[in-house]
Scaffold this active site. Structure first.
Site, PDB file in Angstrom:
ATOM      1  N   MET A 107       0.810  -1.214   0.000  1.00 53.17           N
ATOM      2  CA  MET A 107       0.000   0.000   0.000  1.00 53.17           C
ATOM      3  C   MET A 107       0.845   1.266   0.000  1.00 53.17           C
ATOM      4  SD  MET A 107      -1.599  -0.639   3.748  1.00 53.17           S
ATOM      5  CE  MET A 107      -2.864   0.563   3.540  1.00 53.17           C
TER       6      MET A 107
ATOM      7  N   HIS B   7      -4.398  -6.256  11.131  1.00 54.80           N
ATOM      8  CA  HIS B   7      -5.354  -5.217  10.758  1.00 54.80           C
ATOM      9  C   HIS B   7      -6.738  -5.852  10.600  1.00 54.80           C
ATOM     10  CE1 HIS B   7      -7.004  -1.667   8.951  1.00 54.80           C
ATOM     11  NE2 HIS B   7      -5.846  -1.046   9.027  1.00 54.80           N
TER      12      HIS B   7
END
Ligand code: GF9
Length: 366
Positions: free
Chosen positions: A20, A207
């Site tokens: 990311m 996450h």
């Protein structure tokens, strides 16, 4: 050396590391957030072009503070470069047939963007590319989004015809990754006295995902659990453990138990020694450096968890960079195009891009 000579004029075998990315400086925070909230593979918002700007604008001050607290920016590019350089050196040794190997970096929300990586590959005359996701476990919100973006970029730049593509779309239980993670846990455990170690527990933290994504059939929760299981087996199940989920935001339901609630619950039960392990990311990032260290670490200590410890991220760990090279070598040796999981979309997926991306990376036979 004949092997070396033969390879002198050959374009490099590209290993495209996708992730990311994070804002390198405080000035990059707004753009990073704007790109994140504009990502239609990650989330669909009404009037997304406008709302993404608004949400990014509103959240920037708080996120800037968090990055300021961890040294002024995300270290992800720094670590990915180090990992890539170490990996390509090892690969040239263990897989001379495809040497030279060169790593490229494609981040989803900051430079080097996918388009930047593709331009570099084009300039180098790349004919063979291995896409290597840097998320060990597959989620549509992470690897899925990166590969959709890559498919769009490859099509736009006309790199679908003259480059042979294959993808390493997940590696949640690769022995080298498991070994590197287990060693990091052992190193942290060694900081306790034998008495403390006896009562220590391991809290894996990954996450979280919105429940809407989980219920669509996203494979990430099961793959994270598989990683945890392999790491615990490697540690002979010497410690009790739990898997918890962190970083949820907004009002909708997310996958739990939340890491912060688990900390509170364990503290209330008198737990003193807790080793927390970030299990879904391979380098330091805001969720470990800020959330786990600053926020939760502070709260844990206040609640009586005097032996709170956070396991180091893999970063440039040598067992890990060796594992990266092994993963690519095994992929090349098997002449693999994708994993067997890749062609199967989530049972409830309605995204046209997901279908096209799957077709592209599956039909493209190596
Ligand atoms: C994720 C790893 C990192 C909308 C929230 C307003 C959605 C989301 C994530 C994070 C998984 C693994 C990140 C959404 C929708 N996600 N955040 N997914 N996923 N926020 O699907 Cl290592």
């Amino acid at each position: 050396m004949s092997t070396a000579n033969q390879n002198v004029n050959r374009p490099p075998t590209a290993v495209l590391l996708t992730n990311m990315g994070g804002p390198a400086t405080l000035d990059d925070v707004h753009n990073f957030l704007h790109n994140l909230f504009s990502d239609r593979d990650l989330m669909q918002l009404p009037f997304q072009n406008y709302l993404s700007k608004f949400i990014a604008y509103r959240r920037t001050p708080k996120i800037k503070e968090q990055y300021a607290a961890i040294g002024g920016g995300s270290p992800i590019l720094h670590w990915t470069r180090k990992q890539g350089q170490a990996m390509e050196k090892i690969l040239d040794k263990i897989r001379p047939e495809t040497a030279p190997h060169k790593h490229y970096i494609a981040f989803r929300y900051v430079e080097p963007y996918t388009s930047t990586a593709l331009e570099q590959m084009k300039a180098d005359g790349v004919e063979r590319a291995v896409v290597f996701t840097q998320y060990p476990q597959y989620s549509c919100s992470t690897t899925g989004s990166s590969l959709n973006e890559l498919y769009r970029g490859v099509s736009e730049m006309g790199m679908d015809k003259n480059v042979r593509w294959s993808i390493i779309d997940r590696w949640p239980t690769h022995p080298g990754f498991i070994e590197a993670t287990a060693k990091k846990i052992e190193a942290k455990m060694a900081e306790y006295t034998p008495e403390e170690r006896e009562t220590a527990l391991i809290m894996f933290s990954a996450h979280s995902l919105p429940m809407s994504v989980v219920n669509r059939g996203d494979p990430y929760p099961a793959e994270v659990a598989a990683t945890v299981d392999h790491v615990m087996k490697r540690l002979d199940n010497k410690y009790p453990h739990r898997l918890c989920w962190q970083s949820q935001v907004g009002p909708m339901p997310w996958l739990g138990p939340q890491t912060v609630d688990a900390i509170r619950g364990l503290a209330a039960k008198g737990q003193k020694n807790v080793v927390v392990v970030p299990i879904a990311f391979t380098s330091d990032h805001i969720e470990t450096l800020f959330e786990l260290d600053h926020e939760y670490g502070k709260e844990a200590k206040e609640l009586g968890i005097s032996g709170w410890k956070r396991v180091d991220a893999l970063n440039d760990d040598e067992t890990f960079t060796q594992a990266m090279a092994d993963i690519v070598k095994e992929h090349l040796d098997k002449n693999e195009v994708t994993s067997n999981q890749w062609p199967l979309r989530c049972p409830d997926c309605e995204s046209d891009v997901c279908e096209e991306t799957r077709e592209f990376f599956t039909d493209n036979k190596s």
